[in-house]
Design an enzyme around this catalytic site. Structure first.
Site, PDB file in Angstrom:
ATOM      1  N   ASP A  89       1.064  -1.230  -0.019  1.00 41.04           N
ATOM      2  CA  ASP A  89       0.092  -0.150   0.013  1.00 41.04           C
ATOM      3  C   ASP A  89       0.846   1.185  -0.180  1.00 41.04           C
ATOM      4  OD1 ASP A  89      -2.159   1.592   0.257  1.00 41.04           O
ATOM      5  OD2 ASP A  89      -2.817   1.158   2.299  1.00 41.04           O
ATOM      6  N   ASP A 148      -2.958   2.425  -6.222  1.00 41.69           N
ATOM      7  CA  ASP A 148      -1.731   2.621  -4.861  1.00 41.69           C
ATOM      8  C   ASP A 148      -1.660   1.380  -4.027  1.00 41.69           C
ATOM      9  OD1 ASP A 148      -4.575   2.901  -3.957  1.00 41.69           O
ATOM     10  OD2 ASP A 148      -3.935   4.577  -2.768  1.00 41.69           O
ATOM     11  N   GLU A 149      -2.531   0.139  -4.426  1.00 45.40           N
ATOM     12  CA  GLU A 149      -2.151  -0.803  -3.505  1.00 45.40           C
ATOM     13  C   GLU A 149      -2.395  -2.167  -4.458  1.00 45.40           C
ATOM     14  OE1 GLU A 149      -5.142  -1.862  -0.621  1.00 45.40           O
ATOM     15  OE2 GLU A 149      -6.586  -0.349  -1.436  1.00 45.40           O
TER      16      GLU A 149
END
Length: 354
Positions: free
Chosen positions: A10, A104-105
């Site tokens: 993350d 983003d993850e």
């Protein structure tokens, strides 16, 4: 079959961190990526802004009230997508089993590797070296535990839940930390005397299904540290949505249009974050008597701009006859079937509750 080794990566305050990286004058200052205005919503807040209570999905007017020195920065999704691709390229040097959840993850299955913790440490180092950004990593035996672990030592954290530690870790875990248990469900569990994984483990599967529907099957497994979901590199997202419940029920169409605008901005942010495209917009309303309705419209092409989403959502709202009732919840989802609203996500917007 070997014990799975799953990593959840993350990126830390991703959008805000990119903006601070690219503009040194923003470093060390409280910033929010998003639109600063009465209908704006925070997409991401920097770590300097978070002690004030500023967080993603918060209305911009509330964020400004909580942090008067907050600096708003317009989102640059083309830049975020380019950085995200850099990070994904790093992932795929270690495994082809990469399941992006958003820009983003992502989950990585590194079962074939000698040490998942060492791989996570290497990936974090390479992300920092190649992008000048930090990421947090969680390592464990399944997706649920890895995702929980990645949040434990943010920012720039690395936390591993080893197989021998799973039972004790889950037993002590507050139910709010479990995957898929939001604030509303957690409050229901608290009223049932369920506060931790150990409490949840006291309930049999049939009882949980009776109380929580099909999600009860997952909760039963989670209470025992079990999550059989595999990392799916080609997982197809069905919908993206958001909704909010008002502090006071209303039938004022001007007010509802404003609240819909805030929800719509969050939906558009999520569409871009998840790189999603859908043709069907679904408006969801819940009345003061808890009756729920949905209205949908399917376009010929994917909804590819916030202006298009605005047009179709306002058209749907205008077409609803309230029949003298007031509205307590409004939601909006974009998907590829009229049933897409089943995946709406509850947001904790502030409409006078604080």
């Amino acid at each position: 079959m070997p014990q799975r080794k799953i990593i959840h990566i993350d990126m830390d305050a991703f959008y805000a961190s990119v903006e601070q990286r690219d503009d040194p004058s923003l470093q060390g200052r409280p910033i929010a990526v998003g639109h600063d205005g009465p209908r704006g919503v925070v997409s991401t807040a920097s770590y300097e802004a978070r002690p004030y209570g500023v967080r993603s999905a918060l209305p911009s007017v509330t964020a400004r009230r909580l942090c008067p020195d907050l600096i708003f920065v317009p989102a640059r999704f083309d830049v975020y997508k380019a950085v995200s691709q850099q990070v994904r390229d790093i992932f795929r040097e270690y495994t082809e089993l990469v399941e992006p959840l958003s820009l983003d993850e992502a989950f990585l299955d590194v079962t074939h590797e000698r040490s998942a913790t060492l791989v996570a440490r290497e990936i974090k180092a390479r992300i920092r070296r190649q992008t000048e950004l930090t990421a947090s990593a969680g390592v464990s035996v399944n997706k649920m535990l890895a995702k929980i672990a990645s949040d434990y030592r943010k920012p720039d954290g690395l936390f591993t839940i080893a197989p021998s530690e799973v039972e004790a870790f889950v037993a002590a875990l507050p139910v709010e930390r479990f995957f898929g248990i939001g604030a509303v469900t957690a409050e229901r569990m608290h009223r049932m005397g369920i506060h931790t994984g150990a409490d949840l483990r006291q309930w049999d599967e049939a009882a949980l299904v009776q109380r929580f529907g099909k999600a009860g099957h997952a909760y039963y497994g989670y209470a025992r540290g079990v999550d059989e979901r595999e990392v799916e590199p080609h997982r197809v997202r069905k919908s993206v949505g958001a909704e909010t419940t008002f502090a006071e029920d209303t039938d004022d169409r001007t007010r509802l249009s404003m609240e819909l605008a805030a929800v719509r901005e969050e939906v558009w942010n999520r569409i871009q974050r998840h790189e999603f495209r859908g043709k069907t917009a679904v408006l969801k309303l819940k009345y003061d008597d808890f009756r729920q309705i949905t209205r949908s419209k399917t376009l010929f092409t994917a909804i590819d701009s916030d202006e298009a989403l605005c047009r179709v959502s306002e058209e749907l709202l205008a077409g609803v006859d309230f029949h003298g009732r007031k509205v307590r919840l409004i939601g909006l989802t974009v998907g590829n079937t009229p049933e897409a609203c089943a995946d709406c996500v509850q947001l904790r917007f502030d409409f006078g509750e604080e």
